[in-house]
Design an enzyme around this catalytic site. Structure first.
Site, PDB file in Angstrom:
ATOM      1  N   ASP A  50       0.566  -9.912   0.543  1.00  0.00           N
ATOM      2  CA  ASP A  50       1.876  -9.972  -0.098  1.00  0.00           C
ATOM      3  C   ASP A  50       2.366 -11.396  -0.333  1.00  0.00           C
ATOM      4  O   ASP A  50       3.436 -11.595  -0.912  1.00  0.00           O
ATOM      5  CB  ASP A  50       2.913  -9.203   0.727  1.00  0.00           C
ATOM      6  CG  ASP A  50       2.825  -7.704   0.519  1.00  0.00           C
ATOM      7  OD1 ASP A  50       2.093  -7.269  -0.399  1.00  0.00           O
ATOM      8  OD2 ASP A  50       3.489  -6.955   1.264  1.00  0.00           O
ATOM      9  N   CYS A  54       4.430   0.369  -6.720  1.00  0.00           N
ATOM     10  CA  CYS A  54       3.818  -0.778  -7.392  1.00  0.00           C
ATOM     11  C   CYS A  54       2.491  -0.404  -8.035  1.00  0.00           C
ATOM     12  O   CYS A  54       1.669   0.289  -7.443  1.00  0.00           O
ATOM     13  CB  CYS A  54       3.578  -1.921  -6.395  1.00  0.00           C
ATOM     14  SG  CYS A  54       4.948  -3.064  -6.244  1.00  0.00           S
TER      15      CYS A  54
END
EC number: 2.5.1.7
Length: 429
Positions: free
Chosen positions: A316, A126
């Site tokens: 997250d 990511c």
């Protein structure tokens, strides 16, 4: 390239089974390199990141076999896998494989601990800040590894095995704790990890290692003690439920309205996030096998959050919570303290009509009356699912591009939402 089309405005009602946690399954799979015996993992999600790690382990010579699915799961969710690293042929993890997923860098720990050497490419994954591997390498050096960077690879060696030591992490690091646990399990003597990560995924790894014969105390606290053993064996272990998937669907229900039971999960995995969600006016109730989330009528109350290591609010879930706050009746403030550059979803939420102002690590969200569908583009895993949540509540159709990010971390997302009434469709390229 696949796209997802969503027509918003439909409340979610029904039941969603929660998958095994990707963030637990990855280190568990990597731990298979610590032994020549078979490690059987139950409830492994079917995800692109899992497939990528399977290829990486296969490159090392690990035998991989899918033997079934968890009882009650559908054909597209969950699997039981057996991993056997009895014939490791290579301790090099090449760039073309490691660059596809950052967590694959963690193979350096079991390779070094068991074989005394490892050559692993610096990672990819990511694009949400630097996520340096410095703390991971610091832990290995403390354990006695000799490390150098050569041509984009980390080359690690140990002449006489790893040695127990004291490791005081300058900041909480989940990856560093995973790496230190795996390496210390086969080190000579006692290793003490201070300021260790307390995340449930760390506890899950420790519990699996203990079943394999490791001697570990204190997992789930900030101080973990590992007494090294000469060898580890195989075992059977079930991956814990995905707390991020749980929180994601809970926030989707809160944003669209409706009544959904999230099953095969636990409230203790994300107590902080559920408490915050309840403060927005959403009803959150514990069930014997999960959580019921309901919001029927009434507006969404604003709430402020700061992301923190467990047991705090998870980074997250930051993007998903921001999507929810775009429809709150007032101002919300969201501070990101874990990762830099993790507000890339803001400009895409703005395309749906969200009003969000950024100031460094702070996002100030002014709630609006409604969102409107628009073409948007996913930039990373959590950002992409925040756009799904926004689109589910928006008027009209939203087209989400670059959805391969979703496939990295959310198992059967369209199917799970569609079963609860969402008008969602994947258009394949």
């Amino acid at each position: 390239m696949d796209r997802i089309h969503i027509t918003g405005g439909t409340p979610l009602n029904g039941t969603i089974p929660i998958s095994g946690a990707k963030n637990a399954a990855l280190p568990l799979m990597i731990a298979s390199l610590l032994t020549g015996e078979t490690l059987e993992l139950i409830n492994v999600p079917r995800l692109a990141d899992i497939a990528a790690l399977t290829r990486i382990l296969g490159n090392h010579g690990v035998d991989h076999m899918v033997v079934g699915k968890r009882p009650g799961q559908t054909a597209e969710t969950g699997q039981t896998v057996r991993l056997t690293a009895s014939n490791v042929i290579d301790t090099t993890a090449p760039y073309e494989l490691v660059s596809t997923m950052r967590a694959s860098f963690w193979v350096i720990a079991p390779l070094l601990a068991r074989f005394g050497e490892a050559k692993v490419s610096l990672p990819g994954g990511c694009a949400i800040g630097t996520r340096p591997v410095d703390l991971l390498l610091m832990a290995l050096e403390k354990l006695g590894a000799e490390i150098e960077i050569d041509g984009g690879y980390v080359v690690a060696k140990t002449k006489n095995g790893l040695r127990g030591t004291e490791i005081d992490f300058p900041k909480v690091t989940v990856g560093g704790t995973h790496v230190a646990l795996m390496a210390a399990a086969l080190a000579y003597g006692t290793t003490v990890l201070d300021n260790a990560a307390r995340e449930p995924e760390v506890v899950d790894l420790a519990e699996c290692l203990i079943k394999m014969g490791a001697r570990i105390e204190g997992a789930g606290t900030s101080r973990i003690v590992v007494e090294g053993v000469a060898r580890l064996g195989g075992t059977r272990h079930e991956v814990l439920p995905d707390r991020i998937e749980t929180g994601t669907y809970a926030m989707a229900v809160a944003m669209t309205g409706g009544d959904v039971s999230l099953v095969n999960t636990r409230t203790d995995l994300l107590a902080s996030a559920l408490e915050t969600l309840a403060s927005t006016g959403t009803e959150v109730t514990a069930l014997p096998d999960g959580i019921r989330v309901r919001r029927n009528g009434g507006g969404i109350s604003p709430a402020d959050v700061t992301t923190d290591p467990f047991p705090g609010f998870p980074t997250d879930l930051q993007a998903q919570f921001m999507a929810l706050m775009t429809l709150a009746k007032g101002q919300s403030r969201i501070r990101e303290t874990i990762f830099e550059n993790r507000f890339m979803h803001v400009q895409e939420l703005a395309r749906l009509g969200a009003r969000i102002r950024l100031d460094g690590d702070l996002a100030v969200v002014e709630g609006v009356e409604r969102l409107k569908g628009a073409p948007v583009m996913a930039t990373d895993l959590r950002a992409s699912v925040s756009l799904v949540i926004g689109a589910l509540a928006a008027e009209g159709e939203t087209q989400i591009n670059r959805v391969y990010h979703l496939d990295r971390g959310f198992e059967a997302l369209e199917a799970k939402l569609a079963r609860c009434g969402a008008q969602i469709e994947r258009v394949r390229a």
